[in-house]
Scaffold this motif. Structure first.
Motif, PDB file in Angstrom:
ATOM      1  N   ALA A  58      45.693  59.117  39.585  1.00 24.99           N
ATOM      2  CA  ALA A  58      45.583  57.684  39.464  1.00 24.99           C
ATOM      3  C   ALA A  58      45.751  57.100  37.921  1.00 24.99           C
ATOM      4  N   PRO A  59      45.185  57.701  37.083  1.00 23.79           N
ATOM      5  CA  PRO A  59      45.173  56.996  35.841  1.00 23.79           C
ATOM      6  C   PRO A  59      46.498  57.401  35.134  1.00 23.79           C
ATOM      7  N   ILE A  60      46.991  58.644  35.421  1.00 19.04           N
ATOM      8  CA  ILE A  60      48.426  58.933  35.103  1.00 19.04           C
ATOM      9  C   ILE A  60      49.538  57.997  35.588  1.00 19.04           C
ATOM     10  N   ALA A  61      49.380  57.554  37.048  1.00 12.68           N
ATOM     11  CA  ALA A  61      50.104  56.946  37.516  1.00 12.68           C
ATOM     12  C   ALA A  61      50.435  55.368  37.111  1.00 12.68           C
ATOM     13  N   VAL A  62      49.133  54.802  36.784  1.00 13.32           N
ATOM     14  CA  VAL A  62      48.862  53.464  36.173  1.00 13.32           C
ATOM     15  C   VAL A  62      49.775  53.608  34.699  1.00 13.32           C
ATOM     16  N   LEU A  63      49.373  54.712  33.890  1.00 10.32           N
ATOM     17  CA  LEU A  63      50.225  54.409  32.519  1.00 10.32           C
ATOM     18  C   LEU A  63      51.566  54.816  32.769  1.00 10.32           C
ATOM     19  N   ALA A  64      51.959  55.609  33.687  1.00 13.86           N
ATOM     20  CA  ALA A  64      53.440  55.613  33.660  1.00 13.86           C
ATOM     21  C   ALA A  64      54.049  54.426  34.148  1.00 13.86           C
ATOM     22  N   LEU A  65      53.372  53.591  35.047  1.00 19.90           N
ATOM     23  CA  LEU A  65      53.946  52.388  35.568  1.00 19.90           C
ATOM     24  C   LEU A  65      54.027  51.267  34.401  1.00 19.90           C
ATOM     25  N   TYR A  66      53.018  51.077  33.592  1.00 18.03           N
ATOM     26  CA  TYR A  66      52.857  50.320  32.729  1.00 18.03           C
ATOM     27  C   TYR A  66      54.298  50.600  31.552  1.00 18.03           C
ATOM     28  N   ALA A  67      54.254  52.172  31.165  1.00 19.51           N
ATOM     29  CA  ALA A  67      55.200  52.423  30.462  1.00 19.51           C
ATOM     30  C   ALA A  67      56.632  52.241  30.950  1.00 19.51           C
ATOM     31  N   THR A  68      57.006  52.320  32.385  1.00 21.28           N
ATOM     32  CA  THR A  68      58.284  52.084  32.870  1.00 21.28           C
ATOM     33  C   THR A  68      58.432  50.480  32.748  1.00 21.28           C
ATOM     34  N   PHE A  69      57.527  49.618  32.939  1.00 18.66           N
ATOM     35  CA  PHE A  69      58.255  48.161  32.792  1.00 18.66           C
ATOM     36  C   PHE A  69      57.613  47.613  31.484  1.00 18.66           C
ATOM     37  N   GLY A  70      57.649  48.535  30.435  1.00 19.49           N
ATOM     38  CA  GLY A  70      57.415  47.985  29.039  1.00 19.49           C
ATOM     39  C   GLY A  70      55.737  47.421  28.694  1.00 19.49           C
ATOM     40  N   MET A  71      54.956  47.645  29.769  1.00 18.75           N
ATOM     41  CA  MET A  71      53.553  47.231  29.234  1.00 18.75           C
ATOM     42  C   MET A  71      52.667  47.708  28.794  1.00 18.75           C
ATOM     43  N   LEU A  72      52.941  49.289  28.526  1.00 19.25           N
ATOM     44  CA  LEU A  72      52.080  50.435  27.786  1.00 19.25           C
ATOM     45  C   LEU A  72      51.638  49.697  26.441  1.00 19.25           C
ATOM     46  N   GLY A  73      52.387  49.415  25.704  1.00 18.15           N
ATOM     47  CA  GLY A  73      52.062  48.900  24.211  1.00 18.15           C
ATOM     48  C   GLY A  73      51.214  47.890  24.132  1.00 18.15           C
ATOM     49  N   PRO A  74      51.647  46.801  25.004  1.00 21.20           N
ATOM     50  CA  PRO A  74      50.518  45.603  24.850  1.00 21.20           C
ATOM     51  C   PRO A  74      49.235  45.935  25.587  1.00 21.20           C
ATOM     52  N   ALA A  75      49.085  46.818  26.788  1.00 16.73           N
ATOM     53  CA  ALA A  75      47.966  47.224  27.467  1.00 16.73           C
ATOM     54  C   ALA A  75      47.091  47.960  26.445  1.00 16.73           C
ATOM     55  N   LEU A  76      47.568  48.713  25.624  1.00 12.09           N
ATOM     56  CA  LEU A  76      46.841  49.648  24.547  1.00 12.09           C
ATOM     57  C   LEU A  76      46.364  48.677  23.744  1.00 12.09           C
ATOM     58  N   LEU A  77      47.163  47.687  23.282  1.00 14.59           N
ATOM     59  CA  LEU A  77      46.535  46.933  22.075  1.00 14.59           C
ATOM     60  C   LEU A  77      45.696  45.910  22.672  1.00 14.59           C
ATOM     61  N   SER A  78      45.680  45.450  23.700  1.00 21.77           N
ATOM     62  CA  SER A  78      44.586  44.747  24.437  1.00 21.77           C
ATOM     63  C   SER A  78      43.244  45.642  24.431  1.00 21.77           C
ATOM     64  N   LEU A  79      43.606  46.661  24.846  1.00 21.40           N
ATOM     65  CA  LEU A  79      42.299  47.679  25.133  1.00 21.40           C
ATOM     66  C   LEU A  79      41.799  47.840  23.601  1.00 21.40           C
ATOM     67  N   GLY A  80      42.588  47.843  22.733  1.00 19.13           N
ATOM     68  CA  GLY A  80      42.016  48.007  21.346  1.00 19.13           C
ATOM     69  C   GLY A  80      41.340  46.883  20.762  1.00 19.13           C
ATOM     70  N   LEU A  81      41.865  45.702  21.216  1.00 23.67           N
ATOM     71  CA  LEU A  81      41.310  44.413  20.646  1.00 23.67           C
ATOM     72  C   LEU A  81      39.873  44.269  21.297  1.00 23.67           C
ATOM     73  N   TRP A  82      39.930  44.692  22.613  1.00 22.88           N
ATOM     74  CA  TRP A  82      38.656  44.517  23.532  1.00 22.88           C
ATOM     75  C   TRP A  82      37.314  45.499  22.794  1.00 22.88           C
ATOM     76  N   LEU A  83      37.953  46.712  22.512  1.00 26.10           N
ATOM     77  CA  LEU A  83      36.918  47.610  21.960  1.00 26.10           C
ATOM     78  C   LEU A  83      36.449  47.118  20.631  1.00 26.10           C
ATOM     79  N   LEU A  84      37.442  46.625  19.591  1.00 25.42           N
ATOM     80  CA  LEU A  84      36.809  46.077  18.248  1.00 25.42           C
ATOM     81  C   LEU A  84      36.094  44.972  18.628  1.00 25.42           C
ATOM     82  N   ALA A  85      36.343  43.938  19.677  1.00 27.50           N
ATOM     83  CA  ALA A  85      35.419  42.767  19.792  1.00 27.50           C
ATOM     84  C   ALA A  85      34.205  43.250  20.320  1.00 27.50           C
ATOM     85  N   VAL A  86      33.780  44.219  21.223  1.00 29.05           N
ATOM     86  CA  VAL A  86      32.749  44.532  21.546  1.00 29.05           C
ATOM     87  C   VAL A  86      31.797  45.187  20.364  1.00 29.05           C
ATOM     88  N   THR A  87      32.443  45.892  19.746  1.00 29.91           N
ATOM     89  CA  THR A  87      31.989  46.712  18.474  1.00 29.91           C
ATOM     90  C   THR A  87      31.509  45.721  17.346  1.00 29.91           C
TER      91      THR A  87
END
Length: 442
Positions: A58-87
């Motif tokens: 399931a998580p591999i499929a979501v990551l592959a879907l994001y990568a196929t449609f060019g959303m993997l980079g923005p998703a990882l950047l958004s996640l990184g910013l969220w972790l930075l915000a919480v910290t």
């Protein structure tokens, strides 16, 4: 606050309103992963195999879907910013260092007759590997080695040492042994030294001790600081870390658990989660009541995060005077999927309390006290003994850490960012919760 805003804007800029669909796809992937994990733990045979496959694919499929449609980079950047915000938010609200030495009292007088109990079997033989007995004798300690060939009453050994004039008690062993001797030290108001010679040594971790160098704890005798920390009680049994009820407590009753923890857990969990013998606990924590629980962890001070009963994380402090409570209530696949909603799902419940009462439909309850199996009469009353134990630790401890709040209180962070004053939130002495903490879900 800027990092939080950035975590929202990045997907909006990358995909516009379609970012909502991508977020839903990510949530669906997490829900399927939770379902797969539930099937793996609660079932055997084909369903367990399908669950294991689903939790990976399931998580591999979501990551592959994001990568196929060019959303993997923005998703990882958004996640990184969220972790930075919480910290950053937790750091902004932090009261400072949790290093207890800041409020501890420097030791000015050496103990005259320190006594150390050592378990040669703990931690795969750390006592021998680190020459702990010889090093303890070199600083004036009287050393008692447990006899690996026969059962010995640890509490009675500690009492006998006190009767013979010991003015400091220490233990080189696991947390279960630490708790038994700590109770004797607290009862006689004697200082206590923790030497992390066990397998996990959660108590030593939260004291900031170096678990990779157990002998360094002996510096507490010569260059130490004395702290006052709490002890937890489950009925008349002391715990320095936690008392676990339900599934985990039942798993540790299996004689094979010590030698094959993962295999034994996977073999036993299906019957404990969905079988006829599945425990159904009821819990009362101060004014809160929760029932139909499968697992319950009561800790001596709250953990900052909870992974599972065997790896509950770290405690920010050991002198709050409160118990931490983590409850698990997942009965089927739908509830497992809803756990991705967090505390609102009702599957995982966290709170703090002064007194916790646990009961089930039986006259007795199996309990894991710091990883050791005991059976106690039901109901079991858990309480905290604030400041009951005098612990001596070295002045310099590599594991001392900077505190952060258990959660990011975003309204409070926003007011702080805007320069607005706000009152400090004191703990409610009756419920044990902060004024801003949410109550129980459901």
């Amino acid at each position: 606050m800027l990092a939080l805003l950035g975590s929202i804007l990045v997907p909006l800029v990358a995909a516009g309103l379609r970012s909502v669909l991508w977020a839903l796809a990510g949530i669906a992937g997490l829900a399927l992963t939770a379902v797969g994990a539930w099937w793996t733990l609660a079932h055997t045979g084909t369903l367990r195999a399908l669950g294991a496959a689903l939790s990976v694919t399931a998580p591999i499929a979501v990551l592959a879907l994001y990568a196929t449609f060019g959303m993997l980079g923005p998703a990882l950047l958004s996640l990184g910013l969220w972790l930075l915000a919480v910290t950053a938010a937790r750091t902004a609200l932090s009261p400072g260092h949790t290093d207890p030495a800041q409020s501890g009292q420097a030791v000015t007088e050496m103990p005259r007759t320190p006594w150390v109990l050592m378990n040669p079997r703990s931690g795969g033989g750390k006592v021998d590997r680190f020459d702990l007995a010889e090093k303890a004798r070199a600083v004036g300690c009287r050393v008692t080695l447990l006899d690996v060939g026969r059962h010995q009453d640890i509490t009675e050994l500690a009492r006998q040492a006190v009767a013979e004039g010991a003015d400091l008690l220490a233990v080189a062993g696991g947390d279960g042994t630490q708790a038994l001797v700590a109770e004797v030290a607290a009862r006689h108001n004697l200082p206590f030294v923790v030497i992390p010679a066990g397998t996990r040594n959660h108590f030593a971790l939260d004291l900031g001790l170096d678990r990779d160098d157990p002998a360094s704890a002996l510096e507490a005798l010569t260059h130490g600081v004395e702290l006052r920390v709490d002890l937890g009680y489950a009925a008349d049994r002391v715990f320095v870390n936690n008392a676990s009820f339900g599934t985990y407590a039942s798993v540790v009753t299996d004689p094979a658990y010590r030698d094959a923890k993962t295999r034994t857990t996977l073999r036993t969990l299906p019957g404990l989660l969905t079988g006829e013998g599945a425990p159904r606990l009821r819990m009362r924590a101060d004014a809160a009541h929760v029932d139909r629980l499968q697992a319950l962890l009561v800790s001596n001070n709250p953990y900052g995060r909870a992974v599972d009963a065997a790896r509950p994380g770290r405690r920010e402090r050991l002198d709050s005077g409160f118990l931490g409570v983590v409850c698990v209530r997942i009965g089927d696949t739908a509830q497992a999927a809803r756990i991705v909603r967090g505390p609102r799902s009702g599957g995982l419940i966290r709170l703090t309390a002064g007194v916790v009462v646990v009961e089930a439909g039986a006259d007795s309850l199996p309990v894991g006290i710091d990883g050791e199996h005991v059976v106690l009469p039901s109901p079991v009353v858990c309480r905290s003994a604030p400041g009951a134990l005098r612990v001596r630790v070295p002045r310099r401890r590599p594991g001392a850490r900077r505190a952060g709040g258990a959660v990011a209180d975003w309204p409070r962070v926003a007011r702080l960012a805007l320069g607005r004053s706000f009152p400090d939130r004191e703990r409610d002495p009756l419920s044990g919760r902060g004024n801003g903490e949410a109550g129980l879900p459901g």
